[in-house]
Design an enzyme around this catalytic site. Sequence first.
Site, PDB file in Angstrom:
ATOM      1  N   LYS A 113      61.062 -18.913   4.095  1.00 34.43           N
ATOM      2  CA  LYS A 113      60.454 -18.801   2.769  1.00 34.43           C
ATOM      3  C   LYS A 113      60.837 -19.973   1.890  1.00 34.43           C
ATOM      4  CE  LYS A 113      59.424 -13.915   2.385  1.00 34.43           C
ATOM      5  NZ  LYS A 113      59.664 -12.643   1.686  1.00 34.43           N
ATOM      6  N   LYS A 195      54.430 -14.010  12.704  1.00 33.75           N
ATOM      7  CA  LYS A 195      54.158 -12.578  12.603  1.00 33.75           C
ATOM      8  C   LYS A 195      52.943 -12.302  11.731  1.00 33.75           C
ATOM      9  CE  LYS A 195      56.848 -10.974   8.640  1.00 33.75           C
ATOM     10  NZ  LYS A 195      57.589  -9.914   8.005  1.00 33.75           N
ATOM     11  N   LYS A 198      50.959  -9.674   5.504  1.00 33.11           N
ATOM     12  CA  LYS A 198      49.984  -9.455   4.440  1.00 33.11           C
ATOM     13  C   LYS A 198      49.926 -10.624   3.472  1.00 33.11           C
ATOM     14  CE  LYS A 198      53.624  -6.489   2.744  1.00 33.11           C
ATOM     15  NZ  LYS A 198      54.131  -5.136   2.804  1.00 33.11           N
TER      16      LYS A 198
HETATM   17  P1  AMP Z   1      57.452  -5.698   4.558  1.00 30.47           P
HETATM   18  O1  AMP Z   1      56.005  -5.682   4.375  1.00 30.47           O
HETATM   19  O2  AMP Z   1      57.980  -7.059   4.847  1.00 30.47           O
HETATM   20  O3  AMP Z   1      58.194  -4.943   3.509  1.00 30.47           O
HETATM   21  O4  AMP Z   1      57.688  -4.885   5.891  1.00 30.47           O
HETATM   22  C1  AMP Z   1      57.708  -3.488   5.912  1.00 30.47           C
HETATM   23  C2  AMP Z   1      58.076  -3.028   7.285  1.00 30.47           C
HETATM   24  O5  AMP Z   1      57.065  -3.411   8.222  1.00 30.47           O
HETATM   25  C3  AMP Z   1      59.382  -3.618   7.817  1.00 30.47           C
HETATM   26  O6  AMP Z   1      60.066  -2.633   8.552  1.00 30.47           O
HETATM   27  C4  AMP Z   1      58.923  -4.728   8.715  1.00 30.47           C
HETATM   28  O7  AMP Z   1      59.847  -4.985   9.747  1.00 30.47           O
HETATM   29  C5  AMP Z   1      57.625  -4.161   9.275  1.00 30.47           C
HETATM   30  N1  AMP Z   1      56.695  -5.242   9.639  1.00 30.47           N
HETATM   31  C6  AMP Z   1      56.100  -6.112   8.788  1.00 30.47           C
HETATM   32  N2  AMP Z   1      55.294  -6.961   9.448  1.00 30.47           N
HETATM   33  C7  AMP Z   1      55.385  -6.612  10.770  1.00 30.47           C
HETATM   34  C8  AMP Z   1      54.792  -7.108  11.967  1.00 30.47           C
HETATM   35  N3  AMP Z   1      53.934  -8.128  11.951  1.00 30.47           N
HETATM   36  N4  AMP Z   1      55.112  -6.498  13.130  1.00 30.47           N
HETATM   37  C9  AMP Z   1      55.979  -5.452  13.149  1.00 30.47           C
HETATM   38  N5  AMP Z   1      56.567  -4.942  12.057  1.00 30.47           N
HETATM   39  C10 AMP Z   1      56.285  -5.510  10.879  1.00 30.47           C
END
Ligand code: AMP
Length: 329
Positions: A113, A195, A198
């Site tokens: 980041k 990965k 969003k």
């Molecule tokens: P975040 O949107 O970063 O708060 O992620 C929320 C949850 O979704 C966390 O547990 C992340 O590890 C999981 N997560 C986010 N993106 C991915 C992805 N591309 N593949 C698997 N898990 C994800």
Amino acid sequence: MKKKVAFSLVQPSGELTIGNYIGALRQFPALQDSYDCMFGVADLHSITVPQKPADLRKRTKEVIAYMMASGVDPEKSILFVQSQVPLHAELTWVLNSITYMGQLSRMTQYKDKSQRSEENLNAALFTYPVLMAADILLYQSDFVPVGEDQRQHLELARDLAERFNHRYSDTFTVPEPLIGKTIGKIMSLKNPEIKMSKSDPDQNAYILLADDKDTIIRKVRRAVTDSCGEIRYSEEQPGLMNLLNIYAAFTQEEPQKIAGQFAHASYAEFKDALGEMIAQSLAPMQARYRDIMANGEELERIYKEGAEKAYSIGRKTLSKVYRKVGFLQ
Ligand code: AMP
Ligand code: TRP
């Protein structure tokens, strides 16, 4: 006997993708019967990158609604919003005092980041994993269901728990990650090296939980594959491998088995089957989500009540911590 605690938060920094669902949300409902569960929205974390206030408010509610739509039951689990429980920020300060700069500067998410956003290299982006450790340790969490990308942050939470326990005497439970065995990480449809996120500027790189059938099918058709032309589950075909992982995650099968089923199909045929399957799997959740969002008052009651319950649990940990470090009671 007291049940073990499972805890996880999701950031409201954009609309949720199938990566969030497969890595995190999908695991939550199954935990409710065996553990005392707490799930919530990490809005404090989300302001480490600039957010529009109105969007943030809206998305915070949406994340709670998606958690419920995917099967989290507010009668069984505590559902709450991080900023409504001031203890998280308070514990963060104490944990900051036992966190080494060097350890934070080695966090891969921070490195990524900070490279991308030179002009917004704020201090919160750096201390983000300390806040995450505070979230987890505040509730004496035993298990943290997350995607693979959060493993290093979890490791820091474990370190801080151990360091505090060692320095001041036993206080925190040392948490363990719960990461999907085969499929911890769903990759971008446009670049299987990164990965699915969003916050990706290319909308075709991700599938949203809110996407309709036509959109899903279109995005899957445009997903990057390779020129080999044969459906196999192989590291040499990372784009295809990711699509097979997505298929397998939704049907709860082994990706190798899916590859076998489609061994004689073309990429186009496989992609259409995948698009259909994702759309069909998401449809019931999307319907539940719409119902939940239509009843805003009930939703508000749920997260406010959740914050009160969370506060009464976390308060005990924080007062222990304050006493141990020498603050007046
Ligand atoms: P975040 O949107 O970063 O708060 O992620 C929320 C949850 O979704 C966390 O547990 C992340 O590890 C999981 N997560 C986010 N993106 C991915 C992805 N591309 N593949 C698997 N898990 C994800
Ligand atoms: N950092 C996590 C993510 O980006 C979100 C998060 C914040 C979290 N606090 C947490 C996850 C505590 C699990 C436990 O996905």
